[in-house]
Design an enzyme around this catalytic site. Structure first.
Site, PDB file in Angstrom:
ATOM      1  N   HIS A  79     -23.259  43.057 -23.653  1.00  0.00           N
ATOM      2  CA  HIS A  79     -24.535  42.233 -23.564  1.00  0.00           C
ATOM      3  C   HIS A  79     -24.259  40.672 -23.239  1.00  0.00           C
ATOM      4  O   HIS A  79     -24.781  40.305 -22.164  1.00  0.00           O
ATOM      5  CB  HIS A  79     -25.450  42.325 -24.603  1.00  0.00           C
ATOM      6  CG  HIS A  79     -25.588  43.655 -24.913  1.00  0.00           C
ATOM      7  ND1 HIS A  79     -26.527  44.613 -24.380  1.00  0.00           N
ATOM      8  CD2 HIS A  79     -25.505  44.560 -26.041  1.00  0.00           C
ATOM      9  CE1 HIS A  79     -26.783  45.864 -24.964  1.00  0.00           C
ATOM     10  NE2 HIS A  79     -26.097  45.536 -25.886  1.00  0.00           N
TER      11      HIS A  79
HETATM   12  O1  RIB Z   1     -29.389  43.386 -28.043  1.00  0.00           O
HETATM   13  C1  RIB Z   1     -28.103  43.220 -27.696  1.00  0.00           C
HETATM   14  C2  RIB Z   1     -27.878  41.623 -28.397  1.00  0.00           C
HETATM   15  O2  RIB Z   1     -28.374  41.796 -30.069  1.00  0.00           O
HETATM   16  C3  RIB Z   1     -26.605  41.309 -28.237  1.00  0.00           C
HETATM   17  O3  RIB Z   1     -26.773  39.718 -27.947  1.00  0.00           O
HETATM   18  C4  RIB Z   1     -25.987  41.552 -29.402  1.00  0.00           C
HETATM   19  O4  RIB Z   1     -24.905  40.609 -29.867  1.00  0.00           O
HETATM   20  C5  RIB Z   1     -27.177  41.581 -30.461  1.00  0.00           C
HETATM   21  O5  RIB Z   1     -27.187  40.237 -30.880  1.00  0.00           O
END
Ligand code: RIB
Ligand code: CA
Length: 316
Positions: A238
């Protein structure tokens, strides 16, 4: 590119931080920490561990908000491990945060470098919301906000329609999306299609550097968690997508400038990013004030190859 990161350092944040530090296009001005995957002070210590590993102890780390603006603290240790780094229990960094609050760090750097700072947020938006309240001119001082958060069409990952970073502080996210600045949103629509697979891990292992060896062990727990939910062996990168967008190393294949609102009402839609897609379906419908560029498709495979190459090449 002057980047100010705001992270809840967690596994994919750690990869994203290492990627930013490995990127010659980026000047990392500082890194803030916030609650989310782990507590804000644990996130700061995890950030310092990454900085120590790559010999970048010059980058200031500021501890930020310990809890959401209005709601109780809700951490994601199941995904990232008790220590936030996949239960690897790395030795203490031996380094200290700067002592400045992360929200103050945002305000200070934006004032010192008007129009130059790109705020890259890979975590709940509490620090950014506090910074907005402290300095209402922030939207005109910051170059842009690039964030990993929300989702337009893809299902949520902590609720039916909610992504974790927005869900963990929906009131803060609502303030951030409403402020009049340019936002680029890398939500689950693109990050759930940017999946690190075993062949990427094999390349990291083969590089055999202190950074790649550490990342391979940190990623193991997270990889198994995602494998369980995806049904095949992979994990979502992500937060690196947000860094790549900020740096221009992610190819954007489809994005649209749209209004985004955040649902702050309790119930199944809490934390939803309500992306108004009517202008896409009906050309005569205009969306005044749309200022969030929402990513719908990116060159994910190419980006992953580039990300892994950069991480392998970073030798201290
Ligand atoms: O949904 C994904 C996000 O949530 C990413 O930033 C992960 O590190 C968590 O913080
Ligand atoms: Ca994160």
């Amino acid at each position: 590119m002057k980047l100010l990161l705001d992270c809840d350092t967690g596994v994919d944040d750690a990869v994203a931080i290492a990627y930013a530090l490995a990127s010659p296009e980026a000047e990392v001005l500082g890194i803030g920490s916030v609650h989310g995957n782990v507590e804000a002070d644990t996130a700061a210590e995890n950030t310092l561990k990454v900085l120590g590993l790559v010999g970048r102890t010059d980058v200031p780390v500021a501890v930020g908000a310990e809890r959401p603006l209005l709601r109780p603290l809700d951490l994601a240790k199941l995904v990232h491990g008790e220590d936030g780094l996949g239960n690897t229990n790395l030795p203490p960094s031996g380094l200290s945060p700067s002592g400045e609050h992360a929200a103050d760090q945002i305000v200070r750097l934006a004032r010192e470098l008007p129009g130059e700072v790109t705020l890259v947020c890979t975590a709940p938006l509490t620090n950014v919301a506090i910074a907005l309240m402290k300095e209402p001119r922030l939207p005109s001082l910051v170059r842009e906000v690039v964030l990993m958060g929300g989702t337009a069409v893809e299902p949520g990952n902590v609720g039916p329609v909610a992504e974790a970073n927005v869900y963990h502080d929906p009131e803060a996210a609502s303030l951030v999306f409403a402020a009049p600045w340019r936002i680029r949103m890398a939500g689950l629509d693109v990050t759930m299609r940017t999946l690190l697979r075993e062949h990427h891990l094999e390349r990291l292992s083969a590089a055999d550097t202190p950074l790649t060896d550490c990342l391979v062990s940190v990623l193991a727990h997270y990889f198994e968690f995602y494998t369980g939910s995806l049904g095949h062996r992979a994990c979502a990168m992500h937060d690196s997508v947000a860094v790549g967008l900020a740096l221009g190393t992610v190819e954007v294949l489809e994005s649209h400038l749209l209004p985004v609102y955040v649902c702050t009402s309790d119930g199944p839609a809490l934390g939803q990013t309500v992306v108004d897609r009517r202008p896409l379906a009906n050309r005569s419908f205009s969306a005044p004030g749309a200022h969030t560029e929402v990513m719908f498709r990116i060159g994910g495979e190419e980006f992953l190859n580039h990300l892994v190459r950069r991480l392998c090449e970073l030798v201290v």
